[in-house]
Write a protein that holds these residues in place. Structure first.
Motif, PDB file in Angstrom:
ATOM      1  N   THR A  68      22.620   6.824   4.736  1.00 27.23           N
ATOM      2  CA  THR A  68      22.091   7.647   5.347  1.00 27.23           C
ATOM      3  C   THR A  68      21.385   8.658   4.195  1.00 27.23           C
ATOM      4  OG1 THR A  68      23.033   7.742   7.682  1.00 27.23           O
ATOM      5  CG2 THR A  68      21.830   9.417   6.980  1.00 27.23           C
ATOM      6  N   VAL A  69      19.989   8.920   3.994  1.00 22.89           N
ATOM      7  CA  VAL A  69      19.159   9.661   3.677  1.00 22.89           C
ATOM      8  C   VAL A  69      19.308  10.914   3.851  1.00 22.89           C
ATOM      9  CG1 VAL A  69      17.616  10.889   2.132  1.00 22.89           C
ATOM     10  CG2 VAL A  69      18.149   8.008   1.461  1.00 22.89           C
ATOM     11  N   LEU A  70      20.245  12.168   3.773  1.00 22.42           N
ATOM     12  CA  LEU A  70      20.082  13.696   4.225  1.00 22.42           C
ATOM     13  C   LEU A  70      18.597  14.736   3.612  1.00 22.42           C
ATOM     14  CD1 LEU A  70      21.246  16.034   6.221  1.00 22.42           C
ATOM     15  CD2 LEU A  70      23.147  16.205   3.949  1.00 22.42           C
ATOM     16  N   ASN A  71      17.366  14.704   4.297  1.00 22.18           N
ATOM     17  CA  ASN A  71      16.542  15.366   3.533  1.00 22.18           C
ATOM     18  C   ASN A  71      16.499  16.406   3.395  1.00 22.18           C
ATOM     19  OD1 ASN A  71      14.047  15.448   2.869  1.00 22.18           O
ATOM     20  ND2 ASN A  71      12.745  14.053   3.865  1.00 22.18           N
ATOM     21  N   ILE A  81       9.951  11.491   1.627  1.00 22.37           N
ATOM     22  CA  ILE A  81      11.303  11.334   0.996  1.00 22.37           C
ATOM     23  C   ILE A  81      11.683  10.764   2.166  1.00 22.37           C
ATOM     24  CG2 ILE A  81      13.984  12.448   1.111  1.00 22.37           C
ATOM     25  CD1 ILE A  81      11.663  12.471  -1.598  1.00 22.37           C
ATOM     26  N   SER A  82      11.333  11.105   3.916  1.00 20.73           N
ATOM     27  CA  SER A  82      12.005   9.958   5.039  1.00 20.73           C
ATOM     28  C   SER A  82      11.270   8.938   4.846  1.00 20.73           C
ATOM     29  CB  SER A  82      11.707  10.650   6.393  1.00 20.73           C
ATOM     30  OG  SER A  82      11.910  12.474   6.314  1.00 20.73           O
ATOM     31  N   LEU A  83       9.905   8.230   4.363  1.00 19.06           N
ATOM     32  CA  LEU A  83       9.228   7.177   4.392  1.00 19.06           C
ATOM     33  C   LEU A  83       9.557   6.545   3.034  1.00 19.06           C
ATOM     34  CD1 LEU A  83       5.650   8.248   5.188  1.00 19.06           C
ATOM     35  CD2 LEU A  83       7.431   6.298   6.359  1.00 19.06           C
ATOM     36  N   GLY A  84       9.930   7.118   2.049  1.00 21.92           N
ATOM     37  CA  GLY A  84      11.024   6.060   0.959  1.00 21.92           C
ATOM     38  C   GLY A  84      12.134   5.665   1.054  1.00 21.92           C
ATOM     39  N   ALA A  85      13.172   6.820   1.622  1.00 23.83           N
ATOM     40  CA  ALA A  85      14.471   6.142   2.146  1.00 23.83           C
ATOM     41  C   ALA A  85      14.395   4.903   3.575  1.00 23.83           C
ATOM     42  CB  ALA A  85      14.909   7.567   2.841  1.00 23.83           C
ATOM     43  N   ILE A  86      13.652   4.921   4.179  1.00 21.96           N
ATOM     44  CA  ILE A  86      13.340   4.002   5.209  1.00 21.96           C
ATOM     45  C   ILE A  86      12.714   3.472   4.882  1.00 21.96           C
ATOM     46  CG2 ILE A  86      11.915   3.703   7.686  1.00 21.96           C
ATOM     47  CD1 ILE A  86      11.870   6.519   8.582  1.00 21.96           C
ATOM     48  N   ASP A  87      11.952   3.032   3.698  1.00 25.64           N
ATOM     49  CA  ASP A  87      11.426   1.902   3.455  1.00 25.64           C
ATOM     50  C   ASP A  87      12.272   0.479   2.106  1.00 25.64           C
ATOM     51  OD1 ASP A  87       9.217   2.053   4.187  1.00 25.64           O
ATOM     52  OD2 ASP A  87       7.818   2.624   2.614  1.00 25.64           O
ATOM     53  N   ALA A  88      13.442   2.043   1.978  1.00 23.87           N
ATOM     54  CA  ALA A  88      14.943   1.122   1.166  1.00 23.87           C
ATOM     55  C   ALA A  88      15.927   0.621   2.054  1.00 23.87           C
ATOM     56  CB  ALA A  88      15.151   2.464   0.444  1.00 23.87           C
ATOM     57  N   GLY A  89      15.962   0.540   3.166  1.00 19.08           N
ATOM     58  CA  GLY A  89      16.257   0.512   4.060  1.00 19.08           C
ATOM     59  C   GLY A  89      17.434   1.148   4.482  1.00 19.08           C
ATOM     60  N   LYS A  90      17.326   1.907   4.599  1.00 19.72           N
ATOM     61  CA  LYS A  90      18.727   3.967   4.760  1.00 19.72           C
ATOM     62  C   LYS A  90      18.101   4.865   5.887  1.00 19.72           C
ATOM     63  CE  LYS A  90      18.667   3.951  -0.409  1.00 19.72           C
ATOM     64  NZ  LYS A  90      20.075   3.041   0.027  1.00 19.72           N
ATOM     65  N   ASN A  91      18.774   4.751   6.505  1.00 19.99           N
ATOM     66  CA  ASN A  91      18.848   5.961   7.799  1.00 19.99           C
ATOM     67  C   ASN A  91      18.143   7.187   7.108  1.00 19.99           C
ATOM     68  OD1 ASN A  91      19.204   4.030  10.100  1.00 19.99           O
ATOM     69  ND2 ASN A  91      22.014   4.664   9.161  1.00 19.99           N
ATOM     70  N   VAL A  92      17.811   8.366   7.928  1.00 22.94           N
ATOM     71  CA  VAL A  92      17.597   9.384   7.520  1.00 22.94           C
ATOM     72  C   VAL A  92      17.838  10.178   8.617  1.00 22.94           C
ATOM     73  CG1 VAL A  92      15.889  11.005   6.777  1.00 22.94           C
ATOM     74  CG2 VAL A  92      15.325   8.858   6.522  1.00 22.94           C
ATOM     75  N   TYR A  93      18.171  11.577   7.996  1.00 19.35           N
ATOM     76  CA  TYR A  93      18.358  12.895   8.905  1.00 19.35           C
ATOM     77  C   TYR A  93      17.684  14.302   8.007  1.00 19.35           C
ATOM     78  CZ  TYR A  93      20.494  15.913  11.365  1.00 19.35           C
ATOM     79  OH  TYR A  93      20.851  17.226  12.844  1.00 19.35           O
ATOM     80  N   VAL A  94      16.995  14.212   8.668  1.00 17.68           N
ATOM     81  CA  VAL A  94      15.748  15.371   8.050  1.00 17.68           C
ATOM     82  C   VAL A  94      16.275  16.496   8.703  1.00 17.68           C
ATOM     83  CG1 VAL A  94      13.774  14.296   9.463  1.00 17.68           C
ATOM     84  CG2 VAL A  94      14.132  15.566   6.931  1.00 17.68           C
ATOM     85  N   GLU A  95      16.173  17.541   7.478  1.00 19.99           N
ATOM     86  CA  GLU A  95      15.407  19.149   8.162  1.00 19.99           C
ATOM     87  C   GLU A  95      14.374  19.066   9.115  1.00 19.99           C
ATOM     88  OE1 GLU A  95      15.650  22.446   8.457  1.00 19.99           O
ATOM     89  OE2 GLU A  95      18.431  22.247   8.848  1.00 19.99           O
ATOM     90  N   LYS A  96      14.519  20.152  10.179  1.00 17.69           N
ATOM     91  CA  LYS A  96      13.172  20.604  10.753  1.00 17.69           C
ATOM     92  C   LYS A  96      12.494  21.193   9.805  1.00 17.69           C
ATOM     93  CE  LYS A  96      14.364  25.039  11.081  1.00 17.69           C
ATOM     94  NZ  LYS A  96      13.184  25.453  10.505  1.00 17.69           N
ATOM     95  N   PRO A  97      10.765  20.927  10.273  1.00 21.24           N
ATOM     96  CA  PRO A  97      10.585  20.126  12.202  1.00 21.24           C
ATOM     97  C   PRO A  97      10.719  18.233  10.676  1.00 21.24           C
ATOM     98  CG  PRO A  97       8.163  21.193  10.422  1.00 21.24           C
ATOM     99  CD  PRO A  97      10.047  21.429   9.676  1.00 21.24           C
ATOM    100  N   LEU A  98      10.533  17.584  11.890  1.00 25.63           N
ATOM    101  CA  LEU A  98      10.149  15.949  11.075  1.00 25.63           C
ATOM    102  C   LEU A  98       9.733  15.567  10.169  1.00 25.63           C
ATOM    103  CD1 LEU A  98      11.208  13.452  11.788  1.00 25.63           C
ATOM    104  CD2 LEU A  98       9.383  13.375  13.747  1.00 25.63           C
ATOM    105  N   ALA A  99       8.004  16.601  10.851  1.00 24.55           N
ATOM    106  CA  ALA A  99       6.805  16.125   9.595  1.00 24.55           C
ATOM    107  C   ALA A  99       5.799  17.535   9.955  1.00 24.55           C
ATOM    108  CB  ALA A  99       5.923  15.167  10.027  1.00 24.55           C
ATOM    109  N   VAL A 100       5.074  17.853   9.234  1.00 24.66           N
ATOM    110  CA  VAL A 100       4.277  18.634   8.907  1.00 24.66           C
ATOM    111  C   VAL A 100       3.032  18.665   9.984  1.00 24.66           C
ATOM    112  CG1 VAL A 100       2.110  20.592   7.992  1.00 24.66           C
ATOM    113  CG2 VAL A 100       4.240  20.268   7.627  1.00 24.66           C
TER     114      VAL A 100
END
Length: 367
Positions: A68-71, A81-100
């Motif tokens: 899991t990538v903690l973004n 960063i979230s898409l880069g992690a997802i494309d590498a097959g990893k889960n993501v937990y991201v600070e708010k907001p999810l996106a702009v």
């Protein structure tokens, strides 16, 4: 319990310390790598965490041992960063907001679904005893059928305390996108999803002055609206009014109030995990403080990631990506409604997250 879930942290700014204090010694999590644009900062942080390595962002995303990538990057970098992690097959937990922007947030959720990985997103403060005790009171019928709610966040602006407040006043910032996730997430936990929004906004100052740190006295431009007010129409029929502002000194309003046929609840600040939940019953004469009845006791930043690690196919993460996308839809819809002077119907819907039972601190910290 099995092997600890392996986490890589990207972004080591101010908020990272709160997460690291929770996660660095948790028995169910192991931080294996940290990365920041400032390599010296990465090295310094890695030295404080046993077994963690300071690496580049690209290397962290490619590491096979990161699950899991903690973004924790600034909002403008969340999607990349979230898409880069997802494309590498990893889960993501991201600070708010999810996106702009809402389309970018939807892209993150859709890409994760296609890749078979999970997305989690702050805030996890709403999983603490404050919001969850209020939810238990509502679900338990203490105020009867909910009819209306209000949420109020008023501050004079983060530039007074943050040494680098520029992003709060740049596109993607402002009081709603910065602080709205706490209040809207709480309202959804309490009252369910939103179906439509309307609103109005203002921006009456062209610049702000940095009030602390090495840039003390420096002026920064204001590129976003700094006072946002709106109405959220919940699917249940409840109307919530919300005000988020960087233009007020103080307020006497409760952070959140929920009004029902049989009483009113005063809900503590959802920027924090705990706080007093107060009930004024119909026919009563005074407010009564409710004992904590639900939520992670003494919660701390990062409990949402731990909740996600413990989640199963039958119980999705309580601070999940679908909720974060609905919150983003609500916020961007409100801003669009204000700009266009009309009511906006949302394009997403989400189930209320599963409530949190009363979880002792020793249990969720794995002691």
């Amino acid at each position: 319990m099995g092997d600890p879930h392996r986490v890589g942290v990207v972004g080591l700014g101010v908020i990272s310390r709160a997460y690291l204090d929770t996660l660095a010694n948790h028995p169910e999590v192991r931080i294996v790598a940290v990365a920041d644009l400032d390599a010296a900062r990465s090295t310094a942080v890695a030295a404080t965490i046993a077994g963690a390595e300071a690496v580049s962002v690209a290397h962290l995303l490619d590491r096979p041992d990161v699950q899991t990538v903690l973004n924790l990057t600034t909002p403008a970098a969340h999607v990349e960063i979230s898409l880069g992690a997802i494309d590498a097959g990893k889960n993501v937990y991201v600070e708010k907001p999810l996106a702009v922007a809402f389309p970018d947030g939807r892209a993150v959720i859709e890409r994760a679904a296609s890749a078979g990985v999970r997305v989690g997103c702050a805030p996890d403060t709403v999983l603490g005893t404050g919001t969850q005790t209020a939810r238990a009171a509502i679900d338990g019928g203490l105020i009867g059928r909910p009819l209306a709610a209000s949420a109020v966040m008023v501050t004079p602006g983060h530039e007074r305390w943050h040494p680098h407040p520029d992003f709060y006043y740049a596109p993607g910032g402002g009081p709603l996108l910065d602080m709205g996730p706490y209040y809207i997430s709480a309202l959804i936990h309490l009252l369910g999803p939103v179906r439509a929004v309307s609103g109005a906004v203002s921006r009456l100052r062209a610049e702000r002055v940095v009030g602390s740190g090495p840039r003390l006295g420096q002026r920064i431009p204001v590129q976003v609206d700094t006072h946002v007010t709106g109405v959220l129409e919940h699917v249940s029929g409840v109307l919530s009014t919300i005000t988020t502002s960087f233009d007020g000194v103080a307020t006497t309003a409760a952070p959140i109030e929920v009004h029902g046929e049989g009483g009113t609840l005063a809900v503590p600040d959802p920027n924090y995990f705990d706080g007093e939940v107060r009930l004024f019953a119909l026919g009563g004469t005074e407010w009564r403080v409710l004992e904590p009845a639900a939520g992670y006791v003494d919660g701390a930043r990062g409990v949402g990631l731990i909740d996600a690690v413990r989640a199963s196919a039958r119980r999705p993460p309580r601070a999940g990506g679908d909720l974060a996308l609905h919150v983003l839809d609500t916020m961007t819809g409100l801003l669009r409604a204000a700009a266009e002077g009309r009511r906006i119907e949302l394009t997403t819907v989400v189930e209320r997250p599963v409530p949190v039972p009363l979880v002792p601190v020793e249990e969720w910290r794995g002691r």
